[in-house]
Design a protein around this motif. Structure first.
Motif, PDB file in Angstrom:
ATOM      1  N   ASN A  97       1.145  -1.107   0.343  1.00 22.35           N
ATOM      2  CA  ASN A  97      -0.035  -0.252  -0.284  1.00 22.35           C
ATOM      3  C   ASN A  97       0.670   1.172   0.262  1.00 22.35           C
ATOM      4  O   ASN A  97       0.104   2.381  -0.010  1.00 22.35           O
ATOM      5  CB  ASN A  97      -1.243  -0.177   1.403  1.00 22.35           C
ATOM      6  N   ALA A  98       1.914   1.721  -0.417  1.00 26.48           N
ATOM      7  CA  ALA A  98       2.839   2.329  -0.604  1.00 26.48           C
ATOM      8  C   ALA A  98       2.714   2.980  -1.442  1.00 26.48           C
ATOM      9  O   ALA A  98       2.069   4.876  -0.708  1.00 26.48           O
ATOM     10  CB  ALA A  98       4.667   2.114  -0.216  1.00 26.48           C
ATOM     11  N   VAL A  99       1.812   3.076  -3.037  1.00 28.47           N
ATOM     12  CA  VAL A  99       2.228   3.639  -3.932  1.00 28.47           C
ATOM     13  C   VAL A  99       0.168   4.373  -3.560  1.00 28.47           C
ATOM     14  O   VAL A  99       0.343   5.132  -3.813  1.00 28.47           O
ATOM     15  CB  VAL A  99       0.748   2.890  -5.076  1.00 28.47           C
ATOM     16  N   ASN A 100      -0.749   3.678  -2.627  1.00 28.54           N
ATOM     17  CA  ASN A 100      -2.056   4.110  -2.314  1.00 28.54           C
ATOM     18  C   ASN A 100      -1.906   5.732  -1.304  1.00 28.54           C
ATOM     19  O   ASN A 100      -2.421   5.940  -1.125  1.00 28.54           O
ATOM     20  CB  ASN A 100      -2.728   3.623  -1.689  1.00 28.54           C
ATOM     21  N   GLN A 101      -0.856   5.214   0.114  1.00 29.47           N
ATOM     22  CA  GLN A 101      -0.159   6.115   0.941  1.00 29.47           C
ATOM     23  C   GLN A 101       0.268   7.215   0.163  1.00 29.47           C
ATOM     24  O   GLN A 101      -0.539   8.107   0.378  1.00 29.47           O
ATOM     25  CB  GLN A 101       0.512   5.075   1.861  1.00 29.47           C
ATOM     26  N   LEU A 102       0.700   7.187  -0.670  1.00 28.11           N
ATOM     27  CA  LEU A 102       1.934   8.720  -1.241  1.00 28.11           C
ATOM     28  C   LEU A 102       0.405   9.342  -1.827  1.00 28.11           C
ATOM     29  O   LEU A 102       0.244  10.785  -1.743  1.00 28.11           O
ATOM     30  CB  LEU A 102       2.880   8.421  -2.002  1.00 28.11           C
ATOM     31  N   GLY A 103      -0.783   8.694  -2.858  1.00 30.95           N
ATOM     32  CA  GLY A 103      -1.305   9.166  -3.511  1.00 30.95           C
ATOM     33  C   GLY A 103      -2.420   9.911  -2.595  1.00 30.95           C
ATOM     34  O   GLY A 103      -3.039  11.426  -2.428  1.00 30.95           O
ATOM     35  N   ILE A 104      -2.584   9.096  -1.801  1.00 31.86           N
ATOM     36  CA  ILE A 104      -3.326  10.206  -0.438  1.00 31.86           C
ATOM     37  C   ILE A 104      -2.643  11.298   0.202  1.00 31.86           C
ATOM     38  O   ILE A 104      -3.139  12.645   0.223  1.00 31.86           O
ATOM     39  CB  ILE A 104      -3.705   9.117   0.740  1.00 31.86           C
ATOM     40  N   VAL A 105      -1.557  11.099   0.315  1.00 35.35           N
ATOM     41  CA  VAL A 105      -0.498  12.296   1.091  1.00 35.35           C
ATOM     42  C   VAL A 105      -0.577  13.490  -0.146  1.00 35.35           C
ATOM     43  O   VAL A 105      -1.176  14.527   0.500  1.00 35.35           O
ATOM     44  CB  VAL A 105       0.329  12.086   2.027  1.00 35.35           C
ATOM     45  N   ALA A 106      -0.388  12.934  -1.049  1.00 34.54           N
ATOM     46  CA  ALA A 106      -0.493  14.293  -2.177  1.00 34.54           C
ATOM     47  C   ALA A 106      -1.881  14.755  -2.333  1.00 34.54           C
ATOM     48  O   ALA A 106      -1.760  15.621  -2.052  1.00 34.54           O
ATOM     49  CB  ALA A 106      -0.168  13.572  -3.837  1.00 34.54           C
ATOM     50  N   GLY A 149       1.992   7.794 -10.023  1.00 30.20           N
ATOM     51  CA  GLY A 149       1.612   6.525  -9.286  1.00 30.20           C
ATOM     52  C   GLY A 149       1.004   5.190 -10.792  1.00 30.20           C
ATOM     53  O   GLY A 149       0.058   4.625 -10.294  1.00 30.20           O
ATOM     54  N   PRO A 150       1.308   4.626 -11.589  1.00 30.91           N
ATOM     55  CA  PRO A 150       0.878   4.370 -12.499  1.00 30.91           C
ATOM     56  C   PRO A 150       0.615   2.934 -12.210  1.00 30.91           C
ATOM     57  O   PRO A 150       0.328   1.952 -12.728  1.00 30.91           O
ATOM     58  CB  PRO A 150       1.655   4.642 -13.961  1.00 30.91           C
ATOM     59  N   GLN A 151       1.980   2.392 -11.603  1.00 31.71           N
ATOM     60  CA  GLN A 151       2.010   1.087 -11.474  1.00 31.71           C
ATOM     61  C   GLN A 151       1.639   0.343  -9.469  1.00 31.71           C
ATOM     62  O   GLN A 151       1.114   1.319  -8.987  1.00 31.71           O
ATOM     63  CB  GLN A 151       3.485   0.405 -10.817  1.00 31.71           C
ATOM     64  N   PRO A 152       0.800  -1.083  -9.860  1.00 31.97           N
ATOM     65  CA  PRO A 152       0.159  -0.918  -8.101  1.00 31.97           C
ATOM     66  C   PRO A 152       1.174  -1.112  -6.976  1.00 31.97           C
ATOM     67  O   PRO A 152       0.414  -1.442  -6.031  1.00 31.97           O
ATOM     68  CB  PRO A 152      -0.487  -1.914  -8.939  1.00 31.97           C
ATOM     69  N   GLY A 153       2.205  -1.132  -7.320  1.00 27.71           N
ATOM     70  CA  GLY A 153       3.164  -1.858  -6.626  1.00 27.71           C
ATOM     71  C   GLY A 153       2.768  -3.022  -5.384  1.00 27.71           C
ATOM     72  O   GLY A 153       2.317  -4.018  -6.425  1.00 27.71           O
ATOM     73  N   ASN A 154       2.758  -3.555  -4.408  1.00 23.22           N
ATOM     74  CA  ASN A 154       2.696  -4.324  -3.943  1.00 23.22           C
ATOM     75  C   ASN A 154       3.436  -5.191  -4.595  1.00 23.22           C
ATOM     76  O   ASN A 154       2.654  -6.860  -4.239  1.00 23.22           O
ATOM     77  CB  ASN A 154       2.021  -4.926  -3.240  1.00 23.22           C
ATOM     78  N   GLY A 155       4.542  -5.357  -4.621  1.00 19.32           N
ATOM     79  CA  GLY A 155       6.383  -6.145  -5.120  1.00 19.32           C
ATOM     80  C   GLY A 155       5.422  -6.010  -6.629  1.00 19.32           C
ATOM     81  O   GLY A 155       6.334  -6.912  -7.499  1.00 19.32           O
ATOM     82  N   VAL A 156       4.725  -5.102  -7.596  1.00 24.42           N
ATOM     83  CA  VAL A 156       3.913  -5.489  -8.356  1.00 24.42           C
ATOM     84  C   VAL A 156       4.874  -3.559  -9.358  1.00 24.42           C
ATOM     85  O   VAL A 156       4.062  -2.707  -9.094  1.00 24.42           O
ATOM     86  CB  VAL A 156       2.817  -5.453  -9.170  1.00 24.42           C
TER      87      VAL A 156
END
Length: 520
Positions: free
Chosen positions: A142-151, A160-167
């Motif tokens: 959830n690092a990508v989602n967290q940065l989106g919320i902070v932004a 943040g085009p990639q979903p993250g969580n290892g992908v």
């Protein structure tokens, strides 16, 4: 964070006060206490040795031995050396000649990089920039989602085009973000990279690959100020493995000993550029070594306090309020009082604001025990009043106080105390606005009401008090009688022959008849 260090240093300097001359033994004893204080604060040993060596060399020299106040001179030396180990001058961001400026954040997992990216973005937005936060931490859940919320909270752009969580490929995301920023007219790109629980080859390689792909203008190493000496070791590893241009301290408001902050700039040779000192996105600012040294030595940080006030208070509103107060105390209402109080609240925690004032370390416990909710209670009381009551609090009688107390959820005594404090504050503020100054102090020259008040005080000061000793008073009266008998020559300088004060017109003065013949 530096409370323990500040207390030890304050006690050391207190022992030096009152000594007209400092001996070599005094300086050795002070240096020993300072060394213990720094070691207890978890400052790196090489930094402590260099610090004490420089302090002793300067303290033994002429600048202390010839000083009028040697203890203050030693305090100045310690302040100068603290500024030195904290990095010297304030280090500013380097911006690219052609936008966008690329800033890469690096550091261990848990250091606070993602939140700090939002704080840095908000800070740069306040300076007129259009930052873009880039999610290159594709490992942590959830690092990508967290940065989106902070932004979103910071009101800045997000990529943040990639979903993250290892992908996803963080290197490709970083490379594409620069072109995306050019297309969307973002002048600053802040790249949030992945961290690890510790230094490893994979972490270093990924950070190095991202660095090579985007050629950042600034690489900022984010370090948790609470992890002690390990922060220095991690910083050295990143410096040797990836390289960085500046340091950002996170969690500077913690209760750890803070030695990492005093050590990292000296050990790595890279200056601390920013500091995060709270949980809110606004709790972030440029790091000023001289101001931090002033806080450690309980000399305050008035410049930061003034800057925060300038950000919060409107110049037009301040002038409007000053004009209102100058007209008279009744012009200042509870509505104005509430507006001023809310403006101060926007500046941040009351405890932090008071902590920036010089000498506040002596009442540290009282400041720490301040209940920030008192401001909210006061606001609730004022908002429970009718517009007429806010305009003229003198109409608030017993039944009105009971109604206001019930509406704001407080005791009746709290309403009464607030109104009484408001009247006192209004009187003092009006007096200051009219040039009267603080109670017991002369008026401010050039402001209304000041000169007259000053003249009155000067006139009162001219009067000579009589001695309470009967023998001495008798001698004074005899001397005054002798001066009167001596005539003008024995009078005060500037008096004219007729006993009038200097410069006073004499046309209304009637001469005795026996003297008129000498004037014909």
């Amino acid at each position: 964070m530096f409370d323990t260090l500040s207390d030890r240093l304050a006690s050391t300097f207190k022992s030096l006060r009152g000594k007209g001359r400092l001996s070599e033994q005094d300086i050795d004893a002070a240096a020993r206490e300072i060394r213990i204080a720094l070691l207890e604060a978890d400052v790196a040993l090489p930094v402590v040795r260099a610090f004490i060596k420089n302090v002793k060399e300067r303290a033994m020299g002429a600048e202390v031995s010839k000083a009028l106040n040697p203890s203050q001179q030693v305090l100045k030396i310690v302040n100068d050396e603290l500024v030195g180990i904290l990095g010297g001058e304030t280090r500013r961001l380097r911006f690219a000649k052609t936008a966008p400026t690329v800033i890469m954040l690096a550091g261990l997992q848990g250091a606070g990089k993602t939140t700090l990216a939002g704080k840095l973005g908000l800070w740069l937005k306040g300076q007129g920039h259009t930052p873009l936060l880039v999610a290159c931490d594709l490992q942590r859940p959830n690092a990508v989602n967290q940065l989106g919320i902070v932004a979103e909270r910071a009101g800045v752009g997000f990529y943040g085009p990639q979903p993250g969580n290892g992908v996803g490929d963080p290197v490709q995301v970083a490379k594409d973000s620069v072109e995306y920023a050019r297309t969307k007219m973002h002048d600053i790109v802040i790249v949030d990279t992945a961290g690890r629980l510790g230094i490893d080859a994979e972490l270093m390689q990924q950070a190095a690959d991202i660095r090579d792909a985007i050629s950042p203008d600034e690489i900022l190493f984010v370090v948790d100020a609470m992890i002690g000496q390990d922060a220095v070791n991690t910083a050295e590893a990143f410096r040797d493995g990836v390289g960085f241009d500046g340091v950002v301290l996170s969690k500077l408001d913690g209760d750890a000993r803070g030695g990492a902050a005093l050590s990292i700039a000296h050990v790595t040779g890279k200056q601390i550029m920013f500091a995060s000192n709270g949980e809110k996105l606004e709790d972030f600012d440029a790091f000023h070594p001289d101001r931090m040294a002033g806080r450690i030595l309980d000399m305050g940080d008035m410049l930061t306090l003034i800057e925060q006030a300038e950000k919060t208070f409107s110049q037009a509103e301040a002038e409007k309020m000053a004009a209102k107060l100058a007209k008279g105390p009744k012009e200042f209402t509870l509505d104005d009082f509430l507006a001023q109080m809310e403006q101060v609240r926007k500046m941040g925690s009351i405890s932090k604001l008071l902590g920036m004032l010089p000498g506040m370390g002596q009442i540290k416990e009282q400041i720490n025990n301040i209940d920030e909710r008192d401001v909210d209670r006061t606001a609730a009381i004022i908002k429970s009043m009718t517009p007429a009551e806010r305009q003229d609090p003198t109409i608030i009688n017993g039944s009105r106080r009971a109604r206001i107390a019930k509406g704001s959820g407080v005791e009746v005594s709290a309403v009464k105390n607030l109104v009484e404090r408001f009247f006192e504050a209004r009187k003092m503020m009006s007096r200051m606005a009219q040039g009267g100054g603080m109670p017991g102090m002369p008026g401010i020259p050039g402001m209304g009401g000041g000169p007259g008040r000053q003249k009155k005080q000067v006139k009162q000061a001219k009067g000579k008090r009589k001695s309470g000793n009967p023998m001495k008073r008798k001698a004074e009266e005899a001397a005054a009688a002798a001066r009167r008998e001596q005539g003008p020559q024995g009078g005060e300088p500037g008096a004219n022959p007729f006993g009038l004060p200097a410069g006073q017109p004499g046309q209304d003065f009637e001469l005795p008849d026996e003297f008129k013949k000498f004037m014909q």
